[in-house]
Design an enzyme around this catalytic site. Structure first.
Site, mmCIF file in Angstrom:
data_model
loop_
_atom_site.group_PDB
_atom_site.id
_atom_site.type_symbol
_atom_site.label_atom_id
_atom_site.label_comp_id
_atom_site.label_asym_id
_atom_site.label_seq_id
_atom_site.Cartn_x
_atom_site.Cartn_y
_atom_site.Cartn_z
ATOM 1 N N ARG A 46 11.712 21.036 28.587
ATOM 2 C CA ARG A 46 10.540 21.077 27.707
ATOM 3 C C ARG A 46 10.223 22.502 27.225
ATOM 4 O O ARG A 46 9.062 22.847 27.032
ATOM 5 C CB ARG A 46 9.292 20.498 28.405
ATOM 6 C CG ARG A 46 9.358 19.014 28.651
ATOM 7 C CD ARG A 46 9.144 18.248 27.369
ATOM 8 N NE ARG A 46 9.329 16.824 27.561
ATOM 9 C CZ ARG A 46 8.346 15.978 27.825
ATOM 10 N NH1 ARG A 46 7.118 16.409 27.909
ATOM 11 N NH2 ARG A 46 8.600 14.711 28.010
ATOM 12 N N ARG A 50 4.719 21.876 23.319
ATOM 13 C CA ARG A 50 3.339 22.296 23.073
ATOM 14 C C ARG A 50 2.936 23.635 23.657
ATOM 15 O O ARG A 50 1.892 24.166 23.315
ATOM 16 C CB ARG A 50 2.377 21.210 23.557
ATOM 17 C CG ARG A 50 2.259 20.080 22.557
ATOM 18 C CD ARG A 50 1.427 18.960 23.104
ATOM 19 N NE ARG A 50 2.107 18.346 24.230
ATOM 20 C CZ ARG A 50 1.669 17.278 24.884
ATOM 21 N NH1 ARG A 50 0.528 16.729 24.551
ATOM 22 N NH2 ARG A 50 2.348 16.777 25.884
ATOM 23 N N ARG A 59 4.636 21.012 13.865
ATOM 24 C CA ARG A 59 4.457 19.592 14.167
ATOM 25 C C ARG A 59 3.181 19.012 13.567
ATOM 26 O O ARG A 59 2.998 17.785 13.555
ATOM 27 C CB ARG A 59 4.413 19.397 15.697
ATOM 28 C CG ARG A 59 5.733 19.052 16.386
ATOM 29 C CD ARG A 59 6.305 17.692 16.013
ATOM 30 N NE ARG A 59 5.308 16.639 16.047
ATOM 31 C CZ ARG A 59 4.821 16.079 17.141
ATOM 32 N NH1 ARG A 59 5.270 16.423 18.318
ATOM 33 N NH2 ARG A 59 3.894 15.138 17.068
ATOM 34 N N ASP A 95 13.753 12.813 22.008
ATOM 35 C CA ASP A 95 13.038 12.202 23.122
ATOM 36 C C ASP A 95 13.903 11.096 23.706
ATOM 37 O O ASP A 95 14.766 10.554 23.016
ATOM 38 C CB ASP A 95 11.685 11.632 22.685
ATOM 39 C CG ASP A 95 10.808 11.350 23.899
ATOM 40 O OD1 ASP A 95 10.155 12.279 24.393
ATOM 41 O OD2 ASP A 95 10.819 10.205 24.397
ATOM 42 N N TYR A 170 9.832 2.319 31.273
ATOM 43 C CA TYR A 170 8.953 2.290 30.088
ATOM 44 C C TYR A 170 8.971 0.921 29.405
ATOM 45 O O TYR A 170 7.934 0.408 28.972
ATOM 46 C CB TYR A 170 9.359 3.385 29.090
ATOM 47 C CG TYR A 170 8.909 4.762 29.516
ATOM 48 C CD1 TYR A 170 7.548 5.095 29.515
ATOM 49 C CD2 TYR A 170 9.818 5.726 29.935
ATOM 50 C CE1 TYR A 170 7.129 6.361 29.916
ATOM 51 C CE2 TYR A 170 9.397 6.984 30.338
ATOM 52 C CZ TYR A 170 8.054 7.290 30.333
ATOM 53 O OH TYR A 170 7.630 8.536 30.736
HETATM 54 O O1 CP3 Z 1 12.466 21.017 25.122
HETATM 55 C C1 CP3 Z 1 12.957 19.960 25.585
HETATM 56 O O2 CP3 Z 1 13.047 19.729 26.796
HETATM 57 C C2 CP3 Z 1 13.572 18.964 24.606
HETATM 58 C C3 CP3 Z 1 12.736 17.928 24.160
HETATM 59 C C4 CP3 Z 1 12.323 16.748 25.032
HETATM 60 C C5 CP3 Z 1 11.200 15.961 24.709
HETATM 61 N N1 CP3 Z 1 11.166 14.882 25.535
HETATM 62 C C6 CP3 Z 1 10.270 16.259 23.608
HETATM 63 C C7 CP3 Z 1 8.897 15.748 23.723
HETATM 64 C C8 CP3 Z 1 12.943 16.145 26.140
HETATM 65 C C9 CP3 Z 1 14.161 16.598 26.933
HETATM 66 C C10 CP3 Z 1 12.204 14.959 26.441
HETATM 67 C C11 CP3 Z 1 12.568 14.001 27.499
HETATM 68 C C12 CP3 Z 1 11.570 13.033 27.978
HETATM 69 N N2 CP3 Z 1 10.675 12.291 27.250
HETATM 70 C C13 CP3 Z 1 11.459 12.619 29.323
HETATM 71 C C14 CP3 Z 1 12.307 13.142 30.455
HETATM 72 C C15 CP3 Z 1 11.872 14.494 30.851
HETATM 73 C C16 CP3 Z 1 10.688 14.512 31.758
HETATM 74 O O3 CP3 Z 1 9.695 15.169 31.363
HETATM 75 O O4 CP3 Z 1 10.758 13.952 32.838
HETATM 76 C C17 CP3 Z 1 10.426 11.672 29.397
HETATM 77 C C18 CP3 Z 1 9.954 10.985 30.660
HETATM 78 C C19 CP3 Z 1 9.954 11.462 28.085
HETATM 79 C C20 CP3 Z 1 8.892 10.516 27.619
HETATM 80 C C21 CP3 Z 1 7.792 11.271 27.009
HETATM 81 N N3 CP3 Z 1 7.807 11.723 25.707
HETATM 82 C C22 CP3 Z 1 6.598 11.754 27.621
HETATM 83 C C23 CP3 Z 1 6.191 11.487 29.037
HETATM 84 C C24 CP3 Z 1 5.905 12.516 26.653
HETATM 85 C C25 CP3 Z 1 4.621 13.300 26.821
HETATM 86 C C26 CP3 Z 1 3.431 12.604 26.268
HETATM 87 C C27 CP3 Z 1 2.278 13.577 26.130
HETATM 88 O O5 CP3 Z 1 1.786 13.741 24.997
HETATM 89 O O6 CP3 Z 1 1.870 14.166 27.150
HETATM 90 C C28 CP3 Z 1 6.670 12.478 25.469
HETATM 91 C C29 CP3 Z 1 6.363 13.163 24.197
HETATM 92 C C30 CP3 Z 1 7.138 14.396 23.965
HETATM 93 N N4 CP3 Z 1 8.505 14.481 24.048
HETATM 94 C C31 CP3 Z 1 6.620 15.645 23.557
HETATM 95 C C32 CP3 Z 1 7.721 16.501 23.387
HETATM 96 C C33 CP3 Z 1 7.719 17.933 22.897
HETATM 97 C C34 CP3 Z 1 5.168 15.970 23.317
HETATM 98 C C35 CP3 Z 1 4.750 15.352 22.020
HETATM 99 C C36 CP3 Z 1 3.774 16.193 21.233
HETATM 100 O O7 CP3 Z 1 4.053 17.367 20.988
HETATM 101 O O8 CP3 Z 1 2.767 15.628 20.838
#
Ligand code: CP3
Length: 363
Positions: A46, A50, A59, A95, A170
């Site tokens: 990540r 954010r 974004r 994602d 999920y």
């Molecule tokens: O920088 C990186 O690591 C690459 C991008 C990345 C994202 N998601 C972007 C993202 C990666 C590798 C993921 C994987 C992901 N997505 C996982 C496995 C990693 C982990 O954290 O265990 C999981 C479980 C998800 C599912 C998911 N997508 C979640 C739990 C969330 C967060 C929701 C929130 O708003 O708190 C997302 C959204 C997400 N994926 C964001 C990003 C940058 C945030 C969205 C935003 O900016 O509004």
């Protein structure tokens, strides 16, 4: 933006003594392969997201899933942490649910919550409505990876996907879950549905990762973020065969495979056996202890507690040095956090941590 040179992108030898030809010879890929490195490579799960103001800016007004389908935006967001922090690898901005949406699952990523699925899966009929994934359905990923690989030069790009168990959670829960109760109810109560679902997810995941490998990623990470909810016996029975199908399907892909989960102290050997070259370790298990469990034929990745980044600098420094020392006692160490960067993290602290890792670990 000008193409990145190897010196700014983190791929070159920092002392200028040994030339680096490309990502396959970068410190990150070498550490994944347990080869000697000039310093311990680091990237952060990540790292794009954010915590970065430049991310929030680009974004603004673009929904998460939509942002993953725009190659130019993916390129920009993926490069942001590389420019800012000098990390040793980029990770594709995408994602874990992107391939599911592409395979026809009606879902969205809700800010502050995570993936939400319109019609949760519970029966064989539900499973039959999912996928398979046609590579053409994720052509925007192929395009984004090619753009990035062209621009990153010697800095490796990591591709990724969600593991079948975490994706299934999920789909079965309909959204994030603390207990994974519905998931386990399906697993124990209707194993034929469970295994059909995970087999389909393994196919989708393998297709998604193959698209990324064909487009040029230098490594892949399989995220099984919620596997730690399972006992070792249940992991081996219900989750591991499907993750092994994915990782085994990439055995001849020529790129290191990283296998990551959270709360997996008891699962580390099995996660290695599933077909990983590198096992991701969370902050609960010291890296040398983890490596002892995993064995000498795999590298480890981790494992600074993401919350340590909120501590005063002397605490952060001591913790980074401890992780480096424990990592030095393993066959190969890629520095990372034990889980993803939290959105509230000060990005300047991350930059400083990268500098510290590079200088403190220089051989
Ligand atoms: O920088 C990186 O690591 C690459 C991008 C990345 C994202 N998601 C972007 C993202 C990666 C590798 C993921 C994987 C992901 N997505 C996982 C496995 C990693 C982990 O954290 O265990 C999981 C479980 C998800 C599912 C998911 N997508 C979640 C739990 C969330 C967060 C929701 C929130 O708003 O708190 C997302 C959204 C997400 N994926 C964001 C990003 C940058 C945030 C969205 C935003 O900016 O509004």
């Amino acid at each position: 933006m000008a193409p990145m040179t190897t010196t700014t992108a983190g791929g070159a030898a920092r002392d200028g003594s040994s030339a680096v030809d490309g990502p396959a010879d970068s410190p990150f890929v070498r550490a994944c392969r347990r080869q000697p490195v000039p310093y311990t490579p680091v990237w952060f799960m990540r790292q794009a997201g954010r915590s970065l103001p430049e991310y929030r800016e680009v974004r603004a007004g673009v929904p998460m899933l939509e942002s993953c389908r725009r190659p130019e935006l993916v390129r920009e967001i993926t490069l942001q942490p590389v420019r800012r922090h000098d990390v040793d690898a980029a990770i594709l901005y995408s994602d874990i649910v992107v391939p599911l949406a592409a395979a026809g699952v009606d879902l969205d990523i809700v800010p502050g919550t995570g993936p939400v699925v319109a019609e949760p899966v519970g029966t064989l009929d539900d499973v039959a409505r999912i996928g398979p994934l046609d590579p053409a359905d994720v052509s925007y990923v192929d395009e984004a990876v090619r753009l990035l690989v062209g621009e990153l030069g010697a800095t490796p790009l990591i591709g990724f996907a969600g593991a079948p168990f975490t994706l299934a959670s999920y789909l079965v829960e309909g959204g994030p879950s603390r207990t994974h109760a519905r998931t386990k109810a399906l697993m124990y109560g209707a194993p034929e549905v469970w295994h059909a679902l995970c087999a389909r997810l393994a196919e989708i995941t393998l297709t998604f990762l193959r698209v990324q490998v064909a487009a040029g990623v230098s490594a892949v990470q399989l995220f099984d973020s919620w596997a730690g909810a399972l006992s070792e016996a249940d992991y081996r029975r219900y989750a591991m065969p499907h993750s092994a199908a994915v990782l085994g399907g990439l055995a001849d892909a020529g790129v290191p495979r990283i296998h990551f989960g959270v709360g997996t102290a008891e699962l580390l050997p099995a996660m290695g056996e599933a077909g990983a070259d590198v096992v991701g370790v969370d902050w609960r298990t010291p890296l040398d202890v983890a490596s002892g469990r995993i064995g000498p034929h795999r590298a480890v990745q981790g494992n600074l507690d993401p919350c340590v980044l909120f501590a005063p600098w002397p605490v952060i420094e001591a913790e980074v040095r401890r992780v480096l020392a424990e990592g030095a006692a393993t066959p190969g160490h890629v520095f990372n956090l034990g889980h993803g960067v939290l959105p509230e993290t000060d990005p300047e602290v991350l930059t400083r941590v990268v500098e510290l890792i590079h200088t403190a670990s220089a051989r």
